[in-house]
Write an enzyme that holds these catalytic residues in place. Structure first.
Site, PDB file in Angstrom:
ATOM      1  N   ASN A   9       0.378  -1.141  -0.051  1.00 56.38           N
ATOM      2  CA  ASN A   9       0.652  -0.200   0.303  1.00 56.38           C
ATOM      3  C   ASN A   9       1.054   1.155   0.256  1.00 56.38           C
ATOM      4  O   ASN A   9       1.602   1.069   1.022  1.00 56.38           O
ATOM      5  CB  ASN A   9      -1.155   0.064   1.293  1.00 56.38           C
ATOM      6  CG  ASN A   9      -1.940   1.384   1.728  1.00 56.38           C
ATOM      7  OD1 ASN A   9      -1.543   2.128   0.619  1.00 56.38           O
ATOM      8  ND2 ASN A   9      -2.559   1.306   3.351  1.00 56.38           N
ATOM      9  N   LYS A  11       0.052   4.550  -0.207  1.00 59.57           N
ATOM     10  CA  LYS A  11      -0.730   5.271   0.911  1.00 59.57           C
ATOM     11  C   LYS A  11      -0.088   6.443  -0.324  1.00 59.57           C
ATOM     12  O   LYS A  11      -0.149   6.352  -2.169  1.00 59.57           O
ATOM     13  CB  LYS A  11      -0.445   5.320   1.609  1.00 59.57           C
ATOM     14  CG  LYS A  11      -0.216   4.584   2.618  1.00 59.57           C
ATOM     15  CD  LYS A  11       0.174   4.696   4.016  1.00 59.57           C
ATOM     16  CE  LYS A  11       0.372   3.333   4.836  1.00 59.57           C
ATOM     17  NZ  LYS A  11       0.369   3.543   6.385  1.00 59.57           N
ATOM     18  N   HIS A  96      -9.591   1.010   5.665  1.00 61.76           N
ATOM     19  CA  HIS A  96      -7.862   0.502   5.976  1.00 61.76           C
ATOM     20  C   HIS A  96      -8.118   1.631   6.889  1.00 61.76           C
ATOM     21  O   HIS A  96      -9.167   3.208   7.137  1.00 61.76           O
ATOM     22  CB  HIS A  96      -7.405   1.709   4.755  1.00 61.76           C
ATOM     23  CG  HIS A  96      -5.063   1.375   5.170  1.00 61.76           C
ATOM     24  ND1 HIS A  96      -5.449   2.371   6.368  1.00 61.76           N
ATOM     25  CD2 HIS A  96      -5.027   0.815   5.215  1.00 61.76           C
ATOM     26  CE1 HIS A  96      -3.674   1.889   6.727  1.00 61.76           C
ATOM     27  NE2 HIS A  96      -3.671   1.051   5.505  1.00 61.76           N
ATOM     28  N   GLU A  98      -7.117   3.983   7.793  1.00 60.18           N
ATOM     29  CA  GLU A  98      -6.265   5.443   7.708  1.00 60.18           C
ATOM     30  C   GLU A  98      -7.803   6.054   7.127  1.00 60.18           C
ATOM     31  O   GLU A  98      -8.100   7.502   7.668  1.00 60.18           O
ATOM     32  CB  GLU A  98      -5.052   6.246   7.238  1.00 60.18           C
ATOM     33  CG  GLU A  98      -3.457   5.892   7.847  1.00 60.18           C
ATOM     34  CD  GLU A  98      -2.850   5.802   7.138  1.00 60.18           C
ATOM     35  OE1 GLU A  98      -2.891   5.580   5.622  1.00 60.18           O
ATOM     36  OE2 GLU A  98      -1.689   4.884   7.672  1.00 60.18           O
ATOM     37  N   GLU A 169      -4.984  -5.300  10.490  1.00 63.19           N
ATOM     38  CA  GLU A 169      -3.909  -4.915  10.637  1.00 63.19           C
ATOM     39  C   GLU A 169      -4.439  -3.937  12.049  1.00 63.19           C
ATOM     40  O   GLU A 169      -5.185  -2.527  12.302  1.00 63.19           O
ATOM     41  CB  GLU A 169      -4.277  -3.347   9.853  1.00 63.19           C
ATOM     42  CG  GLU A 169      -4.017  -3.962   8.356  1.00 63.19           C
ATOM     43  CD  GLU A 169      -3.089  -3.927   7.521  1.00 63.19           C
ATOM     44  OE1 GLU A 169      -2.090  -2.871   7.254  1.00 63.19           O
ATOM     45  OE2 GLU A 169      -3.832  -2.134   7.143  1.00 63.19           O
ATOM     46  N   GLY A 175       2.857   1.924  11.263  1.00 65.57           N
ATOM     47  CA  GLY A 175       3.575   3.077  10.587  1.00 65.57           C
ATOM     48  C   GLY A 175       4.461   3.214  11.629  1.00 65.57           C
ATOM     49  O   GLY A 175       5.061   4.855  11.833  1.00 65.57           O
ATOM     50  N   SER A 215       3.855  -2.370  10.573  1.00 66.50           N
ATOM     51  CA  SER A 215       5.127  -2.686  10.100  1.00 66.50           C
ATOM     52  C   SER A 215       5.854  -3.680  10.142  1.00 66.50           C
ATOM     53  O   SER A 215       7.080  -3.850  10.542  1.00 66.50           O
ATOM     54  CB  SER A 215       5.650  -2.140  12.002  1.00 66.50           C
ATOM     55  OG  SER A 215       5.282  -1.459  12.258  1.00 66.50           O
TER      56      SER A 215
END
Ligand code: PEP
Length: 251
Positions: A9, A11, A96, A98, A169, A175, A215
């Site tokens: 991904n 992003k 996702h 985010e 996730e 991250g 990560s």
């Protein structure tokens, strides 16, 4: 039985030249790698066409990072399933963390996107995962079950069997450099498999790939992928570097 799926991904990173260079480099490393794994790349929308051209004729799956729950019309800024298919995209991420945290994607919106993507025949990678405070309160499993049950409500078994993957996730691992241990990740993946079995039956749950994300890097990918119910990984940061992502692909 389940071919591992290694997904990147990108992003909102890269520019057109570096996105194209990364796609070219991964295409070359895929050409020499074995065929027993699948690779999926999710570039930013504006670079999908350029990357599609580079990946044409390869086995690499081109995905969007999100999709509209609507077909067409007055939805400024959104991109429909039809537009993605038109560009040569055969897959999309949905839900996702985010998008959930920053762009207001509720469980219900995620559901509408999943249904729209599956109805369009796109391979749909449904992302789920708890935030740190939910894990600390012992709610991780109930949060993931709720996300799954809302998102997959009304999805047919044949759609799940052929076109669905789930990415677990944990948000606190995205991250941050913190990774769930492979034992913790396996435990949640097993729960997800059980949820899929109760919703769609054993044959379907045995086919759906459940990816881990958070990560992931070359140094931890092998251990994660060795767990029984971890069928692949969804990689953010480390997917932006051809060498790292290729190393994860071969881990
Ligand atoms: C992600 O965004 O899906 C992700 C897992 O990011 P990272 O690998 O950077 O934690």
């Amino acid at each position: 039985m389940r071919r591992p799926l290694i997904a990147g991904n990108w992003k909102m990173n890269l520019d057109r030249a570096s996105a194209s260079a990364l796609a070219r480099s991964l295409k070359n490393s895929m050409a020499t790698a074995g065929a027993e794994r699948d690779m999926l790349l999710a570039p930013p929308y504006p670079y999908l066409a350029a990357v599609a051209e580079i990946l044409e004729g390869t086995r690499i799956i081109l995905a969007a990072q999100d999709v509209s729950p609507f077909d067409s019309g007055a939805y400024t800024g959104q991109v429909s399933t039809g537009m993605l298919l038109d560009l040569g995209c055969t897959a999309t991420l949905v839900g996702h963390s985010e998008r959930r945290a920053i762009s207001g994607d509720t469980d219900e919106i995620v559901h509408d996107k999943v249904v729209k993507a599956l109805d369009a025949g796109l391979h749909t990678v449904l992302c789920v995962g708890e935030v740190e405070s939910e894990r600390e309160r012992g709610e991780a499993e109930s949060v993931v079950r709720r996300q799954l049950s809302v998102a997959l409500d009304g999805v047919r078994a044949d759609q799940a069997s052929l076109k669905l993957s789930v990415a677990y996730e944990p948000v606190w691992a995205i991250g941050t450099g913190k990774t769930a241990t492979s034992a913790d990740a396996q435990e949640m993946h097993h729960e997800i498999r059980e949820f899929l079995e109760s919703s769609f039956g054993g044959d379907v749950s045995a086919r759906v790939r459940i990816l881990y994300g958070g990560s992931v890097k070359p140094s931890n990918a092998g251990e994660l992928l060795a767990a029984e119910d971890i069928d692949g990984v969804l990689v953010g940061g480390a997917s932006l570097d051809a060498e790292s992502f290729s190393a994860i692909y071969s881990a």
